[in-house]
Design an enzyme around this catalytic site. Sequence first.
Site, PDB file in Angstrom:
ATOM      1  N   LYS A 202       0.841  -1.206   0.000  1.00  0.00           N
ATOM      2  CA  LYS A 202       0.000   0.000   0.000  1.00  0.00           C
ATOM      3  C   LYS A 202       0.873   1.253   0.000  1.00  0.00           C
ATOM      4  O   LYS A 202       0.676   2.166  -0.777  1.00  0.00           O
ATOM      5  CB  LYS A 202      -0.912  -0.030   1.227  1.00  0.00           C
ATOM      6  CG  LYS A 202      -1.833   1.149   1.332  1.00  0.00           C
ATOM      7  CD  LYS A 202      -2.696   1.048   2.563  1.00  0.00           C
ATOM      8  CE  LYS A 202      -3.355   2.382   2.848  1.00  0.00           C
ATOM      9  NZ  LYS A 202      -4.089   2.391   4.113  1.00  0.00           N
ATOM     10  N   GLU A 208      10.980  -4.649   3.683  1.00  0.00           N
ATOM     11  CA  GLU A 208      11.038  -6.066   3.313  1.00  0.00           C
ATOM     12  C   GLU A 208      10.624  -6.267   1.858  1.00  0.00           C
ATOM     13  O   GLU A 208      11.284  -6.976   1.082  1.00  0.00           O
ATOM     14  CB  GLU A 208      10.085  -6.888   4.213  1.00  0.00           C
ATOM     15  CG  GLU A 208      10.457  -6.923   5.677  1.00  0.00           C
ATOM     16  CD  GLU A 208       9.823  -5.790   6.483  1.00  0.00           C
ATOM     17  OE1 GLU A 208       9.601  -4.697   5.912  1.00  0.00           O
ATOM     18  OE2 GLU A 208       9.568  -5.989   7.683  1.00  0.00           O
ATOM     19  N   GLY A 264      -4.392  -1.720   5.417  1.00  0.00           N
ATOM     20  CA  GLY A 264      -3.698  -2.899   4.896  1.00  0.00           C
ATOM     21  C   GLY A 264      -4.345  -4.196   5.349  1.00  0.00           C
ATOM     22  O   GLY A 264      -4.556  -5.119   4.559  1.00  0.00           O
ATOM     23  N   ARG A 265      -4.687  -4.292   6.643  1.00  0.00           N
ATOM     24  CA  ARG A 265      -5.222  -5.559   7.172  1.00  0.00           C
ATOM     25  C   ARG A 265      -6.675  -5.802   6.765  1.00  0.00           C
ATOM     26  O   ARG A 265      -7.247  -6.829   7.125  1.00  0.00           O
ATOM     27  CB  ARG A 265      -5.047  -5.595   8.684  1.00  0.00           C
ATOM     28  CG  ARG A 265      -5.545  -4.369   9.420  1.00  0.00           C
ATOM     29  CD  ARG A 265      -4.981  -4.317  10.843  1.00  0.00           C
ATOM     30  NE  ARG A 265      -5.357  -3.092  11.552  1.00  0.00           N
ATOM     31  CZ  ARG A 265      -4.677  -1.961  11.518  1.00  0.00           C
ATOM     32  NH1 ARG A 265      -3.577  -1.881  10.783  1.00  0.00           N
ATOM     33  NH2 ARG A 265      -5.060  -0.905  12.193  1.00  0.00           N
ATOM     34  N   GLU A 350      -3.231  -5.493  15.697  1.00  0.00           N
ATOM     35  CA  GLU A 350      -2.744  -4.237  15.108  1.00  0.00           C
ATOM     36  C   GLU A 350      -3.853  -3.182  15.197  1.00  0.00           C
ATOM     37  O   GLU A 350      -3.589  -1.997  15.348  1.00  0.00           O
ATOM     38  CB  GLU A 350      -2.292  -4.438  13.657  1.00  0.00           C
ATOM     39  CG  GLU A 350      -1.369  -3.336  13.163  1.00  0.00           C
ATOM     40  CD  GLU A 350      -0.734  -3.608  11.809  1.00  0.00           C
ATOM     41  OE1 GLU A 350      -1.435  -3.564  10.790  1.00  0.00           O
ATOM     42  OE2 GLU A 350       0.489  -3.862  11.760  1.00  0.00           O
ATOM     43  N   HIS A 381      -1.986 -31.960  20.445  1.00  0.00           N
ATOM     44  CA  HIS A 381      -0.792 -32.740  20.795  1.00  0.00           C
ATOM     45  C   HIS A 381       0.387 -31.824  21.083  1.00  0.00           C
ATOM     46  O   HIS A 381       1.531 -32.277  21.104  1.00  0.00           O
ATOM     47  CB  HIS A 381      -0.467 -33.707  19.656  1.00  0.00           C
ATOM     48  CG  HIS A 381      -1.609 -34.630  19.363  1.00  0.00           C
ATOM     49  ND1 HIS A 381      -1.834 -35.789  20.076  1.00  0.00           N
ATOM     50  CD2 HIS A 381      -2.645 -34.516  18.490  1.00  0.00           C
ATOM     51  CE1 HIS A 381      -2.933 -36.380  19.623  1.00  0.00           C
ATOM     52  NE2 HIS A 381      -3.451 -35.619  18.663  1.00  0.00           N
ATOM     53  N   LYS A 507      10.689   0.120  13.092  1.00  0.00           N
ATOM     54  CA  LYS A 507      11.129   0.320  11.699  1.00  0.00           C
ATOM     55  C   LYS A 507      12.223   1.379  11.649  1.00  0.00           C
ATOM     56  O   LYS A 507      13.229   1.225  10.951  1.00  0.00           O
ATOM     57  CB  LYS A 507       9.959   0.793  10.836  1.00  0.00           C
ATOM     58  CG  LYS A 507       8.900  -0.251  10.540  1.00  0.00           C
ATOM     59  CD  LYS A 507       7.902   0.333   9.547  1.00  0.00           C
ATOM     60  CE  LYS A 507       6.660  -0.500   9.411  1.00  0.00           C
ATOM     61  NZ  LYS A 507       5.650   0.093   8.558  1.00  0.00           N
TER      62      LYS A 507
HETATM   63  O1  F6P Z   1       3.908  -3.033   9.705  1.00  0.00           O
HETATM   64  C1  F6P Z   1       2.666  -2.496   9.626  1.00  0.00           C
HETATM   65  C2  F6P Z   1       2.118  -2.393   8.267  1.00  0.00           C
HETATM   66  O2  F6P Z   1       2.065  -1.057   7.981  1.00  0.00           O
HETATM   67  C3  F6P Z   1       0.762  -3.060   8.157  1.00  0.00           C
HETATM   68  O3  F6P Z   1      -0.245  -2.300   8.667  1.00  0.00           O
HETATM   69  C4  F6P Z   1       0.683  -3.329   6.698  1.00  0.00           C
HETATM   70  O4  F6P Z   1      -0.298  -4.268   6.400  1.00  0.00           O
HETATM   71  C5  F6P Z   1       2.083  -3.808   6.426  1.00  0.00           C
HETATM   72  O5  F6P Z   1       2.891  -3.013   7.250  1.00  0.00           O
HETATM   73  C6  F6P Z   1       2.533  -3.714   4.992  1.00  0.00           C
HETATM   74  O6  F6P Z   1       2.436  -2.401   4.516  1.00  0.00           O
HETATM   75  P1  F6P Z   1       2.461  -2.053   2.982  1.00  0.00           P
HETATM   76  O7  F6P Z   1       1.301  -2.722   2.325  1.00  0.00           O
HETATM   77  O8  F6P Z   1       2.381  -0.571   2.917  1.00  0.00           O
HETATM   78  O9  F6P Z   1       3.755  -2.565   2.417  1.00  0.00           O
END
Ligand code: F6P
Length: 541
Positions: A202, A208, A264-265, A350, A381, A507
């Site tokens: 987003k 990452e 995002g979620r 979150e 288990h 971050k």
């Molecule tokens: O780490 C938090 C976050 O901002 C989440 O809310 C989000 O889903 C995720 O990182 C990934 O963010 P993006 O879609 O901007 O890469």
Amino acid sequence: MLAGQLDTLAREAARLQPLHLRELLFAPQRFEQFSRRAGPLLLDFSRQKLDETALQVLGAIAEDCGWQQRRDAMFRGDVLNRSEQRPVLHTALRAGESQLPSLAPASVTGEINETLLRMGRLVDALERNDVSAYGIPAGITDIVNLGIGGSDLGPRLAVEALRSYHSGRFACHFLPNVDGHQTAALMRRLDPRRTLVLLVSKSFTTQETLLNGAVLRQWIAQAYGGDATRAAAHFIAVSANIEAAGALGIPAQRVLPMWDFVGGRYSVWSAVGLVLALAVGMPNFRAFLRGAALMDDHFRSAGWRDNLPVLLALIGVWNRNGLGHTTHGVIPYLDGLAELPAFLQQLEMESLGKRVGANGESLRQATVPVVWGSVGTNAQHAFFQALHQGSDAVPLDLIGAVRPAHGLKDNHRALLANLLAQGAAFALGKTTQDALAEAVSGDAVERQALAAQRTFPGDRPSSTLLLDAVTPESLGALLALYEHKVLIQALLWDINAFDQWGVELGKVLAKSILPALSDAPVPESFDASTRGLIATIRALS
Ligand code: F6P
């Protein structure tokens, strides 16, 4: 919550304290009174430590807080996310499948419909292997979804859960983490010329995702003798930051939009779900939206007593603020839903992991419990021993499906028998008297000691969610159910569920530590542990 409401909850909890769930569960009509259905989902909360009076108290709290107004404000697109001045309109993403008229602004639904059409055309072109108009090379066999958090968890869960709906046209892979082991393993396995990368972010600033994106680009470019332009042809972006995607050489035609009004979620219903659409086909993706819309319609039309999201939220508040439970377990009795606990961890923790209200003041009540879990029966288990006999009770959501997507009837009956048995065992337990009757050897003291160890306290609450079957519709309904649970809990706890400032600090620190892991000087301002660990890593690498 108001102090008076918390007092009322405490009073109700004290009243029910001496009553064992065993007594509640054998009351006439217990199941009929404490179970509700919405479309393909049945919620049985008869094993919660609640009676009619306590439920009534909880419902009155929801009514006093004005849950319908908050619900309608969300569907209408009011600015619920006040810290970022954004409306919250993930429901608009599936409004086209709803039976009720959409409350979302027409400009929003227009953009959403246009994007769905674009997704449909893209999926169709890829399925037919007729992608030259998109600049994508022919012969794509593998899709890599590059994204993390909300750009990974929802799509990954849905792709796994709906495996029996896969068209088989593409193999779908997920690469959320920056851990190079996974990236390297994927690059070893896949043919770069046949791989399409969905760069889903987003913000388009997530370390990452961008780092893995650069690595995969280089890997694909190598297959074309270092040609970066041909490598870029293997990328599609999904982002709210269209310029940043463009700057990476991905043309607008291959950038599908996200919007600030979708967190995002909450985004699996948008183009973030492209990997799902590629896995199961666009008609099934639409059915997934339809299931969510069905839950939206239910949420918008049922009174609190029959409203599954409201009931789930109230049960959570009861367990957290009334009975004082600090964690919440999610146990799907379906391997396909193995990622559900992780998805709900992000969705609930979150969203609701806050300890100050929208006005910045400390909240009076405890908020989100730690959400965790794993699939049954495997979990039986592993950690169920502690759930049965450990010192802490953990309220659970036990989730299963009546009809499996296979013909192995005995397997499925055994799975369901376990689901039902565990809920009963948690609630009923086993008395010391019954345990004593089983202890046949040893003297009286030894028998007593053994019986104590073989006693199950019971009185441990759980809800059971039964899906008729795992289908795109029921999965959509299930995820929307939890989304709306969060909305109601956010209202009751006075939380902004749609920002996540808590993930920022780590971050920022990671960025400042990164140079020190190579040969940059280690700043004196770093704490002793950070400096010590950096020294160890530098010495060994
Ligand atoms: O780490 C938090 C976050 O901002 C989440 O809310 C989000 O889903 C995720 O990182 C990934 O963010 P993006 O879609 O901007 O890469």
